[in-house]
Write a protein that holds these residues in place. Sequence first.
Motif, mmCIF file in Angstrom:
data_model
loop_
_atom_site.group_PDB
_atom_site.id
_atom_site.type_symbol
_atom_site.label_atom_id
_atom_site.label_comp_id
_atom_site.label_asym_id
_atom_site.label_seq_id
_atom_site.Cartn_x
_atom_site.Cartn_y
_atom_site.Cartn_z
ATOM 1 N N THR A 106 0.853 -1.198 0.000
ATOM 2 C CA THR A 106 0.000 0.000 0.000
ATOM 3 C C THR A 106 0.884 1.241 0.000
ATOM 4 N N PRO A 107 1.285 1.748 -1.149
ATOM 5 C CA PRO A 107 2.235 2.864 -1.231
ATOM 6 C C PRO A 107 1.790 4.133 -0.511
ATOM 7 N N SER A 108 0.491 4.368 -0.393
ATOM 8 C CA SER A 108 0.039 5.596 0.262
ATOM 9 C C SER A 108 0.237 5.568 1.776
ATOM 10 N N VAL A 109 0.413 4.364 2.327
ATOM 11 C CA VAL A 109 0.601 4.225 3.775
ATOM 12 C C VAL A 109 2.084 4.343 4.099
ATOM 13 N N LYS A 110 2.428 5.323 4.926
ATOM 14 C CA LYS A 110 3.826 5.546 5.291
ATOM 15 C C LYS A 110 4.109 5.261 6.757
ATOM 16 N N VAL A 111 3.050 4.943 7.518
ATOM 17 C CA VAL A 111 3.229 4.667 8.944
ATOM 18 C C VAL A 111 2.397 3.447 9.329
ATOM 19 N N ALA A 112 3.027 2.526 10.045
ATOM 20 C CA ALA A 112 2.324 1.374 10.602
ATOM 21 C C ALA A 112 2.571 1.369 12.105
ATOM 22 N N VAL A 113 1.524 1.088 12.861
ATOM 23 C CA VAL A 113 1.613 1.158 14.320
ATOM 24 C C VAL A 113 1.155 -0.164 14.921
ATOM 25 N N VAL A 114 1.927 -0.647 15.887
ATOM 26 C CA VAL A 114 1.528 -1.817 16.663
ATOM 27 C C VAL A 114 1.349 -1.350 18.102
ATOM 28 N N THR A 115 0.226 -1.704 18.718
ATOM 29 C CA THR A 115 -0.047 -1.181 20.051
ATOM 30 C C THR A 115 -0.841 -2.151 20.911
ATOM 31 N N ASN A 116 -0.648 -2.026 22.217
ATOM 32 C CA ASN A 116 -1.493 -2.733 23.185
ATOM 33 C C ASN A 116 -2.345 -1.749 23.977
ATOM 34 N N GLY A 117 -2.479 -0.520 23.450
ATOM 35 C CA GLY A 117 -3.287 0.491 24.105
ATOM 36 C C GLY A 117 -2.526 1.332 25.109
ATOM 37 N N VAL A 118 -1.320 0.894 25.450
ATOM 38 C CA VAL A 118 -0.452 1.659 26.354
ATOM 39 C C VAL A 118 0.810 2.080 25.623
ATOM 40 N N ARG A 119 1.450 1.125 24.995
ATOM 41 C CA ARG A 119 2.660 1.412 24.217
ATOM 42 C C ARG A 119 2.313 1.380 22.724
ATOM 43 N N TYR A 120 2.782 2.398 22.009
ATOM 44 C CA TYR A 120 2.532 2.513 20.571
ATOM 45 C C TYR A 120 3.869 2.522 19.844
ATOM 46 N N LEU A 121 4.093 1.520 18.998
ATOM 47 C CA LEU A 121 5.333 1.402 18.238
ATOM 48 C C LEU A 121 5.075 1.840 16.804
ATOM 49 N N PHE A 122 5.818 2.843 16.336
ATOM 50 C CA PHE A 122 5.638 3.423 15.014
ATOM 51 C C PHE A 122 6.726 2.915 14.062
ATOM 52 N N PHE A 123 6.298 2.421 12.895
ATOM 53 C CA PHE A 123 7.204 1.879 11.886
ATOM 54 C C PHE A 123 7.046 2.642 10.572
ATOM 55 N N THR A 124 8.132 2.681 9.796
ATOM 56 C CA THR A 124 8.058 3.217 8.435
ATOM 57 C C THR A 124 9.064 2.455 7.566
ATOM 58 N N ASP A 125 9.527 3.084 6.473
ATOM 59 C CA ASP A 125 10.389 2.372 5.528
ATOM 60 C C ASP A 125 11.726 3.087 5.338
ATOM 61 N N LEU A 126 12.475 3.249 6.425
ATOM 62 C CA LEU A 126 13.757 3.948 6.350
ATOM 63 C C LEU A 126 14.821 3.142 5.606
ATOM 64 N N GLU A 127 14.856 1.843 5.835
ATOM 65 C CA GLU A 127 15.931 1.016 5.276
ATOM 66 C C GLU A 127 15.776 0.814 3.774
ATOM 67 N N GLU A 128 14.550 0.595 3.329
ATOM 68 C CA GLU A 128 14.294 0.378 1.899
ATOM 69 C C GLU A 128 12.910 0.924 1.560
ATOM 70 N N PRO A 129 12.791 1.773 0.546
ATOM 71 C CA PRO A 129 11.502 2.381 0.209
ATOM 72 C C PRO A 129 10.396 1.349 0.004
ATOM 73 N N ASN A 130 9.232 1.630 0.611
ATOM 74 C CA ASN A 130 8.031 0.790 0.491
ATOM 75 C C ASN A 130 8.181 -0.589 1.118
ATOM 76 N N ILE A 131 9.238 -0.809 1.884
ATOM 77 C CA ILE A 131 9.407 -2.058 2.629
ATOM 78 C C ILE A 131 9.468 -1.692 4.105
ATOM 79 N N MET A 132 8.504 -2.170 4.863
ATOM 80 C CA MET A 132 8.416 -1.784 6.271
ATOM 81 C C MET A 132 9.616 -2.278 7.062
ATOM 82 N N ASP A 133 10.199 -1.377 7.860
ATOM 83 C CA ASP A 133 11.344 -1.733 8.698
ATOM 84 C C ASP A 133 10.926 -2.731 9.774
ATOM 85 N N GLY A 134 11.882 -3.507 10.232
ATOM 86 C CA GLY A 134 11.607 -4.464 11.300
ATOM 87 C C GLY A 134 11.723 -3.846 12.680
#
Length: 411
Positions: A106-134
Amino acid sequence: MALLDNIRRLSENVRRRQPHTRGEQATKNALILPFLDALGYDIFDPTEVHPEYIADFAKKRPSGPSEKVDYAIYLNGMPIMFFECKSADSEPNLHNGQLQRYFNATPSVKVAVVTNGVRYLFFTDLEEPNIMDGKAFFEFDVLGFSERDVETLEAFSKAFFDAALVRQRAEDIIYTGKVTSYVNELLRNPSESFTRFLLNEINITTGKLTAKRVEKFVPIVKKAIQSTLLEMATRSIKQETYEPAPPVAVTPAAAPPPAPPRAPAESQPDLAKGVVTTAEELEAYDIIQRICADSAMKDKPQVQYLDSVNYFGLNIGNRKKWFMRLFFDGRRKAVVTRLAVERASPLVPGFEIEPAPENVGKSRVYISGLKDIERLRPLVLLAYEEEIRRAEASGGDDDDAPAPAAEALRH
């Protein structure tokens, strides 16, 4: 900052709701949707907050059911963020590649978030374009955050989100964090190479700088750094307190602006008595001041501090009217209040708490650092308000605990 007020209210609600929240669906309703609402997104509009988002390509198996993303956040008709939700009692980790597959496709999505409602982890594609970082580039803890964290979070709110700047913001967050951590460690524990650099720059020694000579100067450099940081922090506080406001044009119908309040002398460091007020203590003082300012009490005295050799004390205008003491110089950091353990314990879930030594206080809470103070907000507020009530009831007479007994807290 409006977002800061929203997040502070959210934090109080999450602290109250979390112990009673079980399962992923309950976590979404009680903790995560209010977070999205605080960021300014309309959680009741499925064209803006799309639950259980499904894409045609997202199949576990060719003939199997479609995979879903818990929430897709839309702006201008395009998805911009994905949220994967975990239950409040689990860690917000990437358990499978589902979120990454959605992000990568999904090229339009630049942020992915994983959360348990207390901690929010934000991911993007710094290492390789359009490939979500680990690895997440930013983590936000609803129960333990600073104003700087909220400033960073604001970039992902509806009012300020800019997909074109996400990558740049992520790089700024990561690189600034790394540099800050390095400089912080360097200033606390000057390395041999840094000490050599300083000695060469100021030409303080003659002859060859052997390892033994450099080692001799390390504690001197460390002391000089601490003194410089203290001076900078003290100067900043004095400027905020003493600097007059810019001249204001006064019309015949307007009265002159009131003179700025002056901080009592009791709130100033007493270096003559061997007391060194650290930058960390002053930052803690600033955090506690802000928390106490949120008290619902009608008459709220200004929080002041009085440092001593053994502890850093917070009071409401008189050293005898203290409500909190910080012990930051020992092997473990601790916060002491006049609240009994049975009253303080429900306010600090997850923290180690025990009775304080005699004549020092009634309860002692161990913390790992400054970020934990914000998580102690209910304890700070109650201790502050109780001291106000105690002062009003006693008419100002209150015995102070002898300082020497505080030495027990340093071991």
